[in-house]
Design a protein around this motif. Structure first.
Motif, PDB file in Angstrom:
ATOM      1  N   GLY A 656      63.177  45.720  68.138  1.00  0.00           N
ATOM      2  CA  GLY A 656      62.326  46.856  68.458  1.00  0.00           C
ATOM      3  C   GLY A 656      60.854  46.516  68.410  1.00  0.00           C
ATOM      4  O   GLY A 656      60.066  46.987  69.234  1.00  0.00           O
ATOM      5  N   ALA A 657      60.469  45.684  67.453  1.00  0.00           N
ATOM      6  CA  ALA A 657      59.059  45.323  67.289  1.00  0.00           C
ATOM      7  C   ALA A 657      58.601  44.304  68.314  1.00  0.00           C
ATOM      8  O   ALA A 657      57.399  44.116  68.507  1.00  0.00           O
ATOM      9  N   LEU A 751      63.078  52.800  60.971  1.00  0.00           N
ATOM     10  CA  LEU A 751      62.845  53.576  62.184  1.00  0.00           C
ATOM     11  C   LEU A 751      61.433  53.373  62.732  1.00  0.00           C
ATOM     12  O   LEU A 751      61.183  53.656  63.910  1.00  0.00           O
ATOM     13  N   THR A 752      60.522  52.875  61.909  1.00  0.00           N
ATOM     14  CA  THR A 752      59.159  52.642  62.414  1.00  0.00           C
ATOM     15  C   THR A 752      59.145  51.582  63.521  1.00  0.00           C
ATOM     16  O   THR A 752      58.171  51.491  64.275  1.00  0.00           O
ATOM     17  N   ARG A 753      60.206  50.785  63.634  1.00  0.00           N
ATOM     18  CA  ARG A 753      60.227  49.721  64.647  1.00  0.00           C
ATOM     19  C   ARG A 753      61.242  49.980  65.760  1.00  0.00           C
ATOM     20  O   ARG A 753      61.450  49.117  66.605  1.00  0.00           O
ATOM     21  N   GLU A 830      49.872  57.939  62.734  1.00  0.00           N
ATOM     22  CA  GLU A 830      50.392  57.120  63.834  1.00  0.00           C
ATOM     23  C   GLU A 830      51.434  56.133  63.299  1.00  0.00           C
ATOM     24  O   GLU A 830      51.352  55.714  62.138  1.00  0.00           O
ATOM     25  N   THR A 831      52.369  55.763  64.185  1.00  0.00           N
ATOM     26  CA  THR A 831      53.464  54.906  63.723  1.00  0.00           C
ATOM     27  C   THR A 831      53.648  53.728  64.672  1.00  0.00           C
ATOM     28  O   THR A 831      54.571  53.694  65.492  1.00  0.00           O
ATOM     29  N   PRO A 832      52.803  52.715  64.594  1.00  0.00           N
ATOM     30  CA  PRO A 832      52.974  51.523  65.444  1.00  0.00           C
ATOM     31  C   PRO A 832      54.157  50.682  64.963  1.00  0.00           C
ATOM     32  O   PRO A 832      54.655  50.859  63.853  1.00  0.00           O
ATOM     33  N   ARG A 833      54.584  49.752  65.821  1.00  0.00           N
ATOM     34  CA  ARG A 833      55.759  48.939  65.486  1.00  0.00           C
ATOM     35  C   ARG A 833      55.399  47.573  64.903  1.00  0.00           C
ATOM     36  O   ARG A 833      56.167  47.016  64.118  1.00  0.00           O
ATOM     37  N   GLN A 838      50.567  48.098  61.667  1.00  0.00           N
ATOM     38  CA  GLN A 838      50.954  48.939  60.533  1.00  0.00           C
ATOM     39  C   GLN A 838      50.018  48.718  59.343  1.00  0.00           C
ATOM     40  O   GLN A 838      49.650  49.667  58.645  1.00  0.00           O
ATOM     41  N   ILE A 839      49.611  47.475  59.121  1.00  0.00           N
ATOM     42  CA  ILE A 839      48.630  47.194  58.057  1.00  0.00           C
ATOM     43  C   ILE A 839      47.323  47.921  58.352  1.00  0.00           C
ATOM     44  O   ILE A 839      46.683  48.496  57.451  1.00  0.00           O
ATOM     45  N   ALA A 840      46.926  47.940  59.618  1.00  0.00           N
ATOM     46  CA  ALA A 840      45.704  48.649  60.000  1.00  0.00           C
ATOM     47  C   ALA A 840      45.805  50.138  59.693  1.00  0.00           C
ATOM     48  O   ALA A 840      44.807  50.793  59.335  1.00  0.00           O
ATOM     49  N   GLN A 841      47.022  50.699  59.812  1.00  0.00           N
ATOM     50  CA  GLN A 841      47.200  52.116  59.484  1.00  0.00           C
ATOM     51  C   GLN A 841      47.022  52.357  57.985  1.00  0.00           C
ATOM     52  O   GLN A 841      46.537  53.418  57.569  1.00  0.00           O
TER      53      GLN A 841
END
Length: 927
Positions: A656-657, A751-753, A830-833, A838-841
């Motif tokens: 997914g990622a 599920l994030t990916r 926001e939910t990036p893969r 994700q670290i940036a979030q």
């Protein structure tokens, strides 16, 4: 436009009065045409004789257009055997006369000349065989057949072979035919009677065409190209022919079938037969072993015909002699055999278009194609003029000065010596181009010694399966000196030798691969490079050596096409593959070639780890997306179409990622929407739930089953709701309810990916909207963080930490960083893969400070590049001693470190910094 107005050649200036009476007989035609007729009659007693036999018809024909004349010449009629025999011979006489004049006069070019002769041969064959089959039917000798079956010759078909198959007949050609009958039209009880009837019809057809009568003959008919002609009848059942070629067919028979086409009788049955025979003619892998077979055939022909030695013009055979027509045909057909299985556009049954296609696809240089095309046309013109001297099946040049002078006049060449020079130069140039392909000069090279241990390894090669045949040993012995030289030049020769030994040991057979190396020496460099650098890739190559076809097949080093183009290409391949098993094998073959390409590009520094990962991911998604409809369609044949709206395949984890490596499994979930339908509609209907469960199992089998072309991927479905205890396919209502009400924190982290990759993409879009909405809810940050702390502890207890070069496991390593990064994505709006996003979030919501983010990102980046490189080099834990110097250099190149010690130190430093950052952020959950 009439015949005379299209003449472009000057009259033939041969000093004889033989044409005078012809000129007088046709004096009412245009002066230009009369001059050509006079000159032709002077040079060619054969054409003069034809003119004298057909003066009235010829005068009428020449007064109109060449096209009308050709139509008139082709006309055949007759309702009795004798009448039809006479009509066919008259038509042949007229075709030969008209074609000869149009040729000499410059009205028709080569293809038109040979095409007219060939079209009449096909027409004559068709007329004769239908007449004879009709006679059998009227005598009630062909069981079950009626007058209506005459139109298809009662299931009999004539395959035109050789020059006839390629529309390339000359004036005195035999016609090579394979006569077949469609035995599927007859019951077992009627088979023998039908077979005998078709054999009688074939013999009578052959006699009708080839028997010499007062009117001459039509065509000498050669039926010896059929399967095993010494023991088979003149007309063979299609099933028997197919069995023969499947089990006993030889390379020369494959080459002969390149030109094969149905020319008479049941054309549709003939085309279907050739389609079934296609796997015999066109191998799915590059077939460089055909070069040696063709070369051996050339030598046998030369020996049989006594055509060895230098080119000497008097009496030289323009067809079979050195530098002749057959050399050009062999060159073209052999290259077509090599590559035509992979590229249908190379399968032309004509020589000149075949050369053009080979050049367009890069299989031969443009210059070689131009040279051979030019000389092929010239050779054929010389051959035609020699045959126009007299009606003789000859390809030999004149033996006297007078005959050479006659030939020069017919070719509008004023100086016979200049023509001789031109012919000699053309023959020599053809020989130079083709001989270099079939028998390149091989300089003797002494193999270097790699030491006593190496000698022991090399000695045992003779026992390997790849070297079990004398042919394989012969080719490999030619390769071995150069191969050992390249291995000796590797950074660590002994390591490279050991890895090459593993590659060689894994090969199930050697002739094809060694022939590939023999014809493409650059592949030896690639093999040595892989053996010296990437043991895992060398092992993979030993089991899948067919992927090297892609290196030679063109496009291997072009830019990456991207997922949409890959998906489109594979979909087209699958549509053309035929049955379901062929689709699965096609997918495996296609995927392995692209997978190998990604690995080689990475290995050679053409791409880096991130690019390679994107490409592995593009490839996997293309495979899943293209294969799912095939599996679903095959499943539907028995159980009916998918009930409801169908299903969507979700890619999870690295799939997914978009961060797959060379050996990644595919994490998948299947979700379906029954839309209220309880059962499928098919021959064997299933309730909706078991329908999708079994469809999913069929899809997993399609991906994982070991077949003749290997397997595609390992599949992991443990991320589905309830893991191993849950159904393999989940309804959309159950999936959404589970995720809302029952899923654990780790399942939402996974599920994030998630990403829809195949199936009903409208359903996928709805699930994507649900995923984003679900993950944007206000989570209890303290609970999420505590769950992450608990997960870290369980992972550490279950898996521990690896060694100094372990990238995935351990505090501050890949899995540890990704767990915290996914938690940040879960808690952010926001939910990036991707982990970096994700670290940036985490920074965006104020949970990570800049130093934390830098430590996490730096560790993850280095560990990830280590992991991606390690998966290319080895199937197990990375051991730099085991992968050798080449492997170490690849790791250092990708990680940017100067030595193994520096790498270990940097890995430790970044892991400790990331561990400290993780423990710091977990100690202060976001508010």
């Amino acid at each position: 436009m009439n015949f005379a107005s299209r003449i472009t050649r000057t009259p033939i200036p041969y000093d004889t009065d033989q044409g005078a009476e012809i000129a007088e007989a046709f004096a009412d035609l245009s002066p230009e045409l009369v001059a050509v007729l006079e000159g032709t009659a002077g040079c060619s007693p054969y054409l003069k004789g034809l003119m004298e036999k057909e003066p009235d018809w010829l005068r009428a024909a020449l007064s109109g257009s060449p096209e009308d004349a050709l139509k008139s010449a082709m006309f055949v009629e007759g309702d009795t055997d004798s009448a039809l025999r006479t009509s066919l011979r008259v038509a042949k006489r007229r075709i030969a006369l008209l074609t000869g004049l149009a040729d000499v006069a410059g009205v028709w070019e080569l293809e038109k000349v040979t095409g007219a002769l060939t079209d009449f041969a096909g027409h004559a064959t068709d007329v004769a065989m239908k007449f004879q089959v009709g006679q059998e039917i009227r005598r009630k000798k062909l069981p079950g057949a009626t007058e209506k079956d005459i139109a298809t010759a009662g299931g009999m078909v004539a395959l035109a072979m050789g020059k006839m198959g390629g529309h390339e007949l000359n004036y005195s050609s035999d016609i090579d035919l394979i006569m077949l009958f469609d035995d599927s039209r007859f019951s077992d009880d009627d088979y023998h009677e039908a077979r005998a009837s078709h054999i009688r019809a074939t013999r009578r057809m052959s006699s009708m065409l080839s028997e010499l009568t007062a009117d001459g003959y039509v065509f000498r008919t050669d039926l010896r190209l059929r399967p095993d002609p010494a023991v088979t009848p003149v007309c063979v059942a299609m099933e028997a022919a197919e069995r023969y070629y499947e089990s006993l067919g030889r390379t020369w028979e494959r080459a002969a079938h390149i030109k094969a086409r149905p020319c008479g009788g049941d054309i549709a049955a003939g085309e279907a037969y050739l389609k079934r025979l296609s796997p015999f003619i066109w191998r799915k892998h590059l077939d460089f072993a055909a070069i040696q077979d063709a070369h051996d055939m050339r030598l046998r022909i030369r020996s049989h015909k006594g055509l060895h030695g230098d080119i000497t013009l008097p009496g030289h055979d323009m067809k079979l002699g050195r530098g002749g027509i057959r050399e050009i045909e062999f060159f073209t057909q052999t290259r077509q055999i090599i590559a035509g299985g992979r590229d249908p556009e190379l399968r032309s049954n004509q020589t000149v278009p075949g050369l053009a296609a080979l050049a367009a696809k890069g299989w031969i240089p443009n210059e070689a194609a131009e040279i051979l095309t030019r000389h092929y046309r010239f050779h054929r013109e010389v051959e035609h003029r020699v045959q126009q001297f007299r009606d003789a099946q000859t390809h030999k040049l004149p033996t006297t000065d007078d005959e050479f002078r006659r030939l020069a006049c017919m070719m509008a060449e004023g100086d016979p010596e200049a023509l001789k020079t031109r012919i000699h130069d053309a023959l020599s140039e053809v020989h130079e181009v083709t001989e270099g392909f079939f028998a390149p000069d091989a300089s003797e090279k002494q193999a270097p010694s790699l030491g006593a241990d190496a000698d022991e390894i090399i000695t045992r090669w003779k026992s390997y399966p790849a070297l079990r045949s004398a042919r394989a040993v012969e080719i490999f012995d030619r390769l071995k000196p150069e191969l050992l030289t390249r291995l000796s030049e590797a950074a660590r020769p002994h390591d490279a030798l050991i890895q090459f030994d593993g590659f060689l040991k894994g090969l199930p057979a050697g002739v094809q691969l060694f022939s590939l190396f023999d014809a493409n020496p650059q592949l030896v460099d690639l093999i040595v490079d892989i053996a010296a650098t990437a043991p895992a890739l060398a092992t993979y190559l030993g089991r899948n050596s067919q992927v090297l076809d892609a290196v030679i097949g063109g496009g291997f080093f072009t830019d990456w096409p991207g997922e949409p183009a890959l998906h489109a290409e594979l979909t087209a391949r699958l549509e053309a593959a035929g049955d379901y098993e062929a689709q699965l094998d096609t997918t495996r073959r296609w995927m392995k070639e692209w997978h190998f390409r990604v690995g080689v590009h990475f290995l050679r520094g053409l791409t880096h780890a991130r690019e390679a990962s994107t490409q592995y991911s593009d490839l996997a998604r293309a495979v899943v997306a293209a294969l799912w409809p095939c599996v679903a369609a095959n499943f539907a044949k028995k159980h009916g179409p998918q009930p409801g709206r169908g299903a969507v395949v979700l890619g999870m984890g690295s799939m997914g990622a978009g961060t797959l490596s060379a050996t990644s499994d595919l994490d998948l979930i299947v979700v379906y929407d029954p839309a209220g339908e309880e059962m499928s509609e098919g021959r064997r209907p299933l309730a909706t739930r078991p329908y999708y469960a079994r469809l999913t199992q069929a899809f997993v089998t399609a991906l994982t089953a070991p077949m003749s072309e290997g397997r595609l991927y390992e599949v992991d479905m443990r991320l589905r709701p309830s893991g191993r205890q849950g159904p393999v396919a989940t309804s959309v209502d159950s999936f959404t309810a589970y995720q809302r009400d029952e899923a654990w924190t780790w399942e939402h982290l996974a599920l994030t990916r998630a990403r829809p990759v195949a199936g009903n993409l409208d359903l996928g879009a709805e699930l994507e909207a649900f995923r984003l909405d679900l993950l944007s809810q206000n989570y209890d940050a303290a609970k999420v963080v505590q769950d992450v702390i608990d997960m870290r502890a369980r992972i550490a207890e279950a898996k521990g930490a690896g060694g100094a070069l372990e990238a995935k496991l351990g505090p501050g390593h890949l899995q540890d960083v990704e767990l915290v990064a996914q938690a940040a994505a879960l808690l952010a709006p926001e939910t990036p893969r991707l982990p970096a996003d994700q670290i940036a979030q985490g920074v965006a919501i104020g949970w990570f400070d800049a130093a934390d983010a830098e430590a996490l990102a730096a560790s993850h980046d280095l560990m990830w590049r280590m992991q991606a490189t390690a998966k290319l080099l080895t199937d197990g834990p990375l051991d730099l001693d085991e992968v050798g110097r080449g492997g170490l250099e690849l790791v250092l190149r990708e990680t940017g470190e100067g030595s193994e010690a520096a790498l270990v130190e940097e890995l430790s430093r970044r892991a400790k910094a990331a561990q400290a950052a993780i423990e710091a952020v977990l100690a202060r959950p976001p508010v």
